[in-house]
Design a protein around this motif. Structure first.
Motif, PDB file in Angstrom:
ATOM      1  N   UNK A   1      94.178 136.520  66.301  1.00 24.86           N
ATOM      2  CA  UNK A   1      93.514 135.915  65.159  1.00 24.86           C
ATOM      3  C   UNK A   1      93.384 134.423  65.408  1.00 24.86           C
ATOM      4  N   UNK A   2      92.278 133.862  64.943  1.00 22.55           N
ATOM      5  CA  UNK A   2      92.021 132.437  65.135  1.00 22.55           C
ATOM      6  C   UNK A   2      93.071 131.603  64.416  1.00 22.55           C
ATOM      7  N   UNK A   3      93.120 130.338  64.782  1.00 16.13           N
ATOM      8  CA  UNK A   3      94.109 129.434  64.208  1.00 16.13           C
ATOM      9  C   UNK A   3      93.845 129.086  62.756  1.00 16.13           C
ATOM     10  N   UNK A   4      94.824 128.426  62.182  1.00 19.14           N
ATOM     11  CA  UNK A   4      94.745 128.018  60.792  1.00 19.14           C
ATOM     12  C   UNK A   4      93.650 126.967  60.598  1.00 19.14           C
ATOM     13  N   UNK A   5      92.906 127.113  59.520  1.00 23.55           N
ATOM     14  CA  UNK A   5      91.846 126.179  59.162  1.00 23.55           C
ATOM     15  C   UNK A   5      92.440 125.088  58.282  1.00 23.55           C
ATOM     16  N   UNK A   6      92.161 123.839  58.623  1.00 24.27           N
ATOM     17  CA  UNK A   6      92.611 122.717  57.781  1.00 24.27           C
ATOM     18  C   UNK A   6      91.588 122.474  56.686  1.00 24.27           C
ATOM     19  N   UNK A   7      92.060 122.291  55.480  1.00 24.16           N
ATOM     20  CA  UNK A   7      91.175 121.986  54.356  1.00 24.16           C
ATOM     21  C   UNK A   7      90.989 120.473  54.256  1.00 24.16           C
ATOM     22  N   UNK A   8      89.868 120.026  53.698  1.00 14.42           N
ATOM     23  CA  UNK A   8      89.635 118.581  53.600  1.00 14.42           C
ATOM     24  C   UNK A   8      90.741 117.835  52.880  1.00 14.42           C
ATOM     25  N   UNK A   9      91.378 118.460  51.899  1.00 11.43           N
ATOM     26  CA  UNK A   9      92.431 117.785  51.125  1.00 11.43           C
ATOM     27  C   UNK A   9      93.597 117.359  52.010  1.00 11.43           C
ATOM     28  N   UNK A  10      93.744 118.005  53.168  1.00  9.20           N
ATOM     29  CA  UNK A  10      94.884 117.701  54.040  1.00  9.20           C
ATOM     30  C   UNK A  10      94.841 116.286  54.603  1.00  9.20           C
ATOM     31  N   UNK A  11      93.711 115.588  54.464  1.00  8.84           N
ATOM     32  CA  UNK A  11      93.668 114.195  54.922  1.00  8.84           C
ATOM     33  C   UNK A  11      94.392 113.269  53.948  1.00  8.84           C
ATOM     34  N   UNK A  12      94.667 113.759  52.749  1.00  5.86           N
ATOM     35  CA  UNK A  12      95.436 112.996  51.771  1.00  5.86           C
ATOM     36  C   UNK A  12      96.903 113.301  52.058  1.00  5.86           C
ATOM     37  N   UNK A  13      97.684 112.314  52.471  1.00  6.63           N
ATOM     38  CA  UNK A  13      99.043 112.563  52.962  1.00  6.63           C
ATOM     39  C   UNK A  13      99.951 113.377  52.047  1.00  6.63           C
ATOM     40  N   UNK A  14      99.786 113.287  50.736  1.00  5.11           N
ATOM     41  CA  UNK A  14     100.719 113.937  49.824  1.00  5.11           C
ATOM     42  C   UNK A  14      99.989 114.790  48.771  1.00  5.11           C
ATOM     43  N   UNK A  15      98.929 115.492  49.191  1.00  6.81           N
ATOM     44  CA  UNK A  15      98.207 116.295  48.202  1.00  6.81           C
ATOM     45  C   UNK A  15      99.110 117.435  47.720  1.00  6.81           C
ATOM     46  N   UNK A  16      98.939 117.836  46.457  1.00  8.85           N
ATOM     47  CA  UNK A  16      99.854 118.795  45.846  1.00  8.85           C
ATOM     48  C   UNK A  16      99.189 120.049  45.294  1.00  8.85           C
ATOM     49  N   UNK A  17      98.119 120.495  45.893  1.00  3.73           N
ATOM     50  CA  UNK A  17      97.440 121.699  45.408  1.00  3.73           C
ATOM     51  C   UNK A  17      98.443 122.847  45.283  1.00  3.73           C
ATOM     52  N   UNK A  18      98.451 123.499  44.128  1.00  2.00           N
ATOM     53  CA  UNK A  18      99.364 124.622  43.904  1.00  2.00           C
ATOM     54  C   UNK A  18      99.120 125.737  44.912  1.00  2.00           C
ATOM     55  N   UNK A  19      97.875 125.949  45.279  1.00  2.00           N
ATOM     56  CA  UNK A  19      97.553 127.052  46.177  1.00  2.00           C
ATOM     57  C   UNK A  19      97.827 126.789  47.639  1.00  2.00           C
ATOM     58  N   UNK A  20      97.409 125.600  48.138  1.00  2.00           N
ATOM     59  CA  UNK A  20      97.427 125.433  49.595  1.00  2.00           C
ATOM     60  C   UNK A  20      98.248 124.271  50.140  1.00  2.00           C
TER      61      UNK A  20
END
Length: 167
Positions: A1-20
């Motif tokens: 299986x292909x690698x994990x996809x990074x979401x755009x929010x990951x560029x924010x050092x301390x993002x707190x999305x409940x889901x990801x």
């Protein structure tokens, strides 16, 4: 299986999305991988997400499907979108401490809200739940007053959305 996809929010050092977000200790910490149908996440929920004894709370399934569909839109269209409506249908109860996966896909492009769908499947591939939703795309500048991000974080996110997330 292909690698994990990074979401755009990951560029924010301390993002707190409940889901990801990996930074949210109480969150789901979902990881996404490419799928021929669109985007996939594998998950296993424990008793912290229980409803009836041994059964996953149905709201969590809606959250997982929404998270996956919304991030597919962001990744495929390079534009964030708010959920306008969502309908989830349960075919069988999902059980705690079992392996499941969710696959999301986008409907054909049409004017108006973006439509997406998702299926939650068990380890054998049987469909346990389905979800469909509509999303309204937005420009960061138009909702800037509603976001708790600094100007530097908005700039990082805008660049990630425009150019894709760098590994």
């Amino acid at each position: 299986m292909a690698g994990t996809v990074r979401v755009p929010w990951s560029v924010i050092p301390d993002y707190h999305c409940f889901g990801c977000s990996p930074h949210n200790a109480g969150g789901l910490r979902l990881r996404f991988t490419p799928d021929p149908e669109g985007l996939r996440t594998d998950f296993r929920l424990g008793r912290a997400f229980e409803s009836y004894p041994g059964v996953v709370h149905g709201g969590m399934i809606g959250v997982i499907a929404d998270e996956l569909m919304g991030n597919l839109i962001v990744l495929a269209r390079q534009q964030p979108a708010f959920t306008v409506s969502q309908r989830t249908r349960f075919l069988t109860p999902l059980l705690i401490d079992r392996d499941y996966h969710c696959v999301a896909s986008l409907a054909a492009t049409a004017p108006g809200p973006i439509r997406a769908s998702a299926e939650v499947r068990d380890a054998d591939g049987a469909v346990c739940a389905t979800s469909t939703a509509s999303y309204q795309p937005f420009e960061l500048a138009a909702v800037r007053h509603q976001l708790t991000l600094g100007d530097d974080e908005v700039a990082l996110l805008a660049t990630a959305l425009a150019n894709g997330v760098q590994p």
